[in-house]
Design a protein around this motif. Structure first.
Motif, PDB file in Angstrom:
ATOM      1  N   GLU A  54       8.439  35.224  -0.671  1.00  0.00           N
ATOM      2  CA  GLU A  54       7.531  36.374  -0.709  1.00  0.00           C
ATOM      3  C   GLU A  54       7.617  37.154  -2.018  1.00  0.00           C
ATOM      4  O   GLU A  54       6.711  37.903  -2.348  1.00  0.00           O
ATOM      5  N   GLN A  55       8.711  36.983  -2.760  1.00  0.00           N
ATOM      6  CA  GLN A  55       8.906  37.752  -3.983  1.00  0.00           C
ATOM      7  C   GLN A  55       8.388  37.053  -5.231  1.00  0.00           C
ATOM      8  O   GLN A  55       8.346  37.653  -6.299  1.00  0.00           O
ATOM      9  N   LEU A  56       8.021  35.807  -5.133  1.00  0.00           N
ATOM     10  CA  LEU A  56       7.644  35.020  -6.310  1.00  0.00           C
ATOM     11  C   LEU A  56       6.148  34.720  -6.326  1.00  0.00           C
ATOM     12  O   LEU A  56       5.522  34.578  -5.271  1.00  0.00           O
ATOM     13  N   PRO A  57       5.573  34.585  -7.529  1.00  0.00           N
ATOM     14  CA  PRO A  57       4.154  34.217  -7.620  1.00  0.00           C
ATOM     15  C   PRO A  57       3.911  32.841  -6.984  1.00  0.00           C
ATOM     16  O   PRO A  57       4.677  31.906  -7.236  1.00  0.00           O
ATOM     17  N   PRO A  58       2.873  32.703  -6.173  1.00  0.00           N
ATOM     18  CA  PRO A  58       2.596  31.410  -5.526  1.00  0.00           C
ATOM     19  C   PRO A  58       2.499  30.258  -6.526  1.00  0.00           C
ATOM     20  O   PRO A  58       2.969  29.151  -6.236  1.00  0.00           O
ATOM     21  N   MET A  65       4.067  33.713  -0.721  1.00  0.00           N
ATOM     22  CA  MET A  65       3.774  32.502   0.050  1.00  0.00           C
ATOM     23  C   MET A  65       4.594  32.554   1.340  1.00  0.00           C
ATOM     24  O   MET A  65       5.766  32.914   1.316  1.00  0.00           O
ATOM     25  N   ASN A  66       3.968  32.185   2.436  1.00  0.00           N
ATOM     26  CA  ASN A  66       4.691  32.182   3.704  1.00  0.00           C
ATOM     27  C   ASN A  66       5.178  30.768   4.047  1.00  0.00           C
ATOM     28  O   ASN A  66       4.893  29.803   3.327  1.00  0.00           O
ATOM     29  N   ILE A  67       5.887  30.674   5.156  1.00  0.00           N
ATOM     30  CA  ILE A  67       6.491  29.397   5.564  1.00  0.00           C
ATOM     31  C   ILE A  67       5.425  28.315   5.771  1.00  0.00           C
ATOM     32  O   ILE A  67       5.585  27.182   5.322  1.00  0.00           O
ATOM     33  N   GLU A  68       4.353  28.648   6.445  1.00  0.00           N
ATOM     34  CA  GLU A  68       3.316  27.645   6.736  1.00  0.00           C
ATOM     35  C   GLU A  68       2.632  27.167   5.461  1.00  0.00           C
ATOM     36  O   GLU A  68       2.347  25.971   5.309  1.00  0.00           O
ATOM     37  N   GLU A  69       2.373  28.074   4.532  1.00  0.00           N
ATOM     38  CA  GLU A  69       1.763  27.680   3.254  1.00  0.00           C
ATOM     39  C   GLU A  69       2.695  26.752   2.480  1.00  0.00           C
ATOM     40  O   GLU A  69       2.250  25.763   1.887  1.00  0.00           O
ATOM     41  N   PHE A  70       3.999  27.050   2.486  1.00  0.00           N
ATOM     42  CA  PHE A  70       4.959  26.185   1.802  1.00  0.00           C
ATOM     43  C   PHE A  70       5.012  24.812   2.473  1.00  0.00           C
ATOM     44  O   PHE A  70       5.033  23.778   1.797  1.00  0.00           O
ATOM     45  N   ARG A  71       5.002  24.796   3.786  1.00  0.00           N
ATOM     46  CA  ARG A  71       5.017  23.534   4.534  1.00  0.00           C
ATOM     47  C   ARG A  71       3.806  22.686   4.180  1.00  0.00           C
ATOM     48  O   ARG A  71       3.930  21.487   3.914  1.00  0.00           O
ATOM     49  N   GLU A  72       2.629  23.296   4.153  1.00  0.00           N
ATOM     50  CA  GLU A  72       1.405  22.572   3.805  1.00  0.00           C
ATOM     51  C   GLU A  72       1.461  22.039   2.375  1.00  0.00           C
ATOM     52  O   GLU A  72       1.011  20.919   2.105  1.00  0.00           O
ATOM     53  N   LEU A  73       2.017  22.823   1.463  1.00  0.00           N
ATOM     54  CA  LEU A  73       2.183  22.384   0.075  1.00  0.00           C
ATOM     55  C   LEU A  73       3.028  21.116   0.011  1.00  0.00           C
ATOM     56  O   LEU A  73       2.659  20.147  -0.660  1.00  0.00           O
ATOM     57  N   CYS A  74       4.133  21.111   0.713  1.00  0.00           N
ATOM     58  CA  CYS A  74       5.020  19.944   0.691  1.00  0.00           C
ATOM     59  C   CYS A  74       4.385  18.724   1.344  1.00  0.00           C
ATOM     60  O   CYS A  74       4.438  17.616   0.795  1.00  0.00           O
ATOM     61  N   LEU A  75       3.764  18.926   2.494  1.00  0.00           N
ATOM     62  CA  LEU A  75       3.187  17.799   3.234  1.00  0.00           C
ATOM     63  C   LEU A  75       1.963  17.197   2.563  1.00  0.00           C
ATOM     64  O   LEU A  75       1.592  16.065   2.857  1.00  0.00           O
ATOM     65  N   ALA A  76       1.353  17.925   1.639  1.00  0.00           N
ATOM     66  CA  ALA A  76       0.182  17.402   0.924  1.00  0.00           C
ATOM     67  C   ALA A  76       0.568  16.361  -0.123  1.00  0.00           C
ATOM     68  O   ALA A  76      -0.290  15.641  -0.631  1.00  0.00           O
ATOM     69  N   LYS A  77       1.843  16.243  -0.415  1.00  0.00           N
ATOM     70  CA  LYS A  77       2.290  15.301  -1.439  1.00  0.00           C
ATOM     71  C   LYS A  77       2.418  13.896  -0.851  1.00  0.00           C
ATOM     72  O   LYS A  77       2.742  13.725   0.317  1.00  0.00           O
ATOM     73  N   LYS A  78       2.191  12.933  -1.692  1.00  0.00           N
ATOM     74  CA  LYS A  78       2.217  11.526  -1.279  1.00  0.00           C
ATOM     75  C   LYS A  78       3.620  11.104  -0.832  1.00  0.00           C
ATOM     76  O   LYS A  78       4.607  11.401  -1.498  1.00  0.00           O
ATOM     77  N   GLY A  79       3.684  10.419   0.311  1.00  0.00           N
ATOM     78  CA  GLY A  79       4.926   9.840   0.788  1.00  0.00           C
ATOM     79  C   GLY A  79       5.900  10.821   1.416  1.00  0.00           C
ATOM     80  O   GLY A  79       7.066  10.486   1.623  1.00  0.00           O
ATOM     81  N   VAL A  80       5.441  12.032   1.753  1.00  0.00           N
ATOM     82  CA  VAL A  80       6.345  13.065   2.260  1.00  0.00           C
ATOM     83  C   VAL A  80       6.398  13.063   3.782  1.00  0.00           C
ATOM     84  O   VAL A  80       5.373  12.929   4.459  1.00  0.00           O
ATOM     85  N   THR A  81       7.603  13.216   4.293  1.00  0.00           N
ATOM     86  CA  THR A  81       7.840  13.386   5.723  1.00  0.00           C
ATOM     87  C   THR A  81       8.621  14.677   5.917  1.00  0.00           C
ATOM     88  O   THR A  81       9.257  15.177   4.993  1.00  0.00           O
TER      89      THR A  81
END
Length: 119
Positions: free
Chosen positions: A85-89, A1-17
């Protein structure tokens, strides 16, 4: 997983800034004002810090030796650093959800209700 994918994962959650309270190189994700994830924007390989149940944190460090380590610049009991990058998404998704849920469970009842009421 790259930085942008992780960012999108976090921002998709309710109430996240997202914020940069520690300077331009550390992106912080908060739910209802409480931190649940951090990501270094300048460290290679890409990595993030996630909150974790202490017993599970130890188990993860043993299972994923070197890819999940005690939280960098954080409480070593409650935070892990993950090398993305070393861990399963799917594992990263699971641990991000776990961190988010831990923080939400620690919110006041009022904040939990406000979170539920968000669109």
């Amino acid at each position: 997983m790259n930085i942008e994918e992780f960012r999108e994962l976090c921002l998709a959650k309710k109430g996240v800034t997202e914020e940069l309270p520690f300077g331009p190189d550390t992106l912080v994700f908060k739910v209802m004002g409480k931190m649940f994830a951090l990501m270094s924007l300048d460290r290679l390989p890409p990595q993030c810090n996630l909150k974790c149940d202490p017993v599970r944190a130890e188990e993860l460090r043993e299972t994923y030796d070197g890819d999940i380590v005690p939280g960098y610049h954080m409480s070593k009991v409650h935070w892990n650093t993950l090398f993305l990058e070393q861990l399963p998404p799917q594992l990263i998704v699971e641990l991000t959800n776990h961190s988010y849920d831990l923080v939400v469970s620690g919110l006041t009842k009022k904040l939990q209700q406000e979170l539920k009421n968000l669109g």
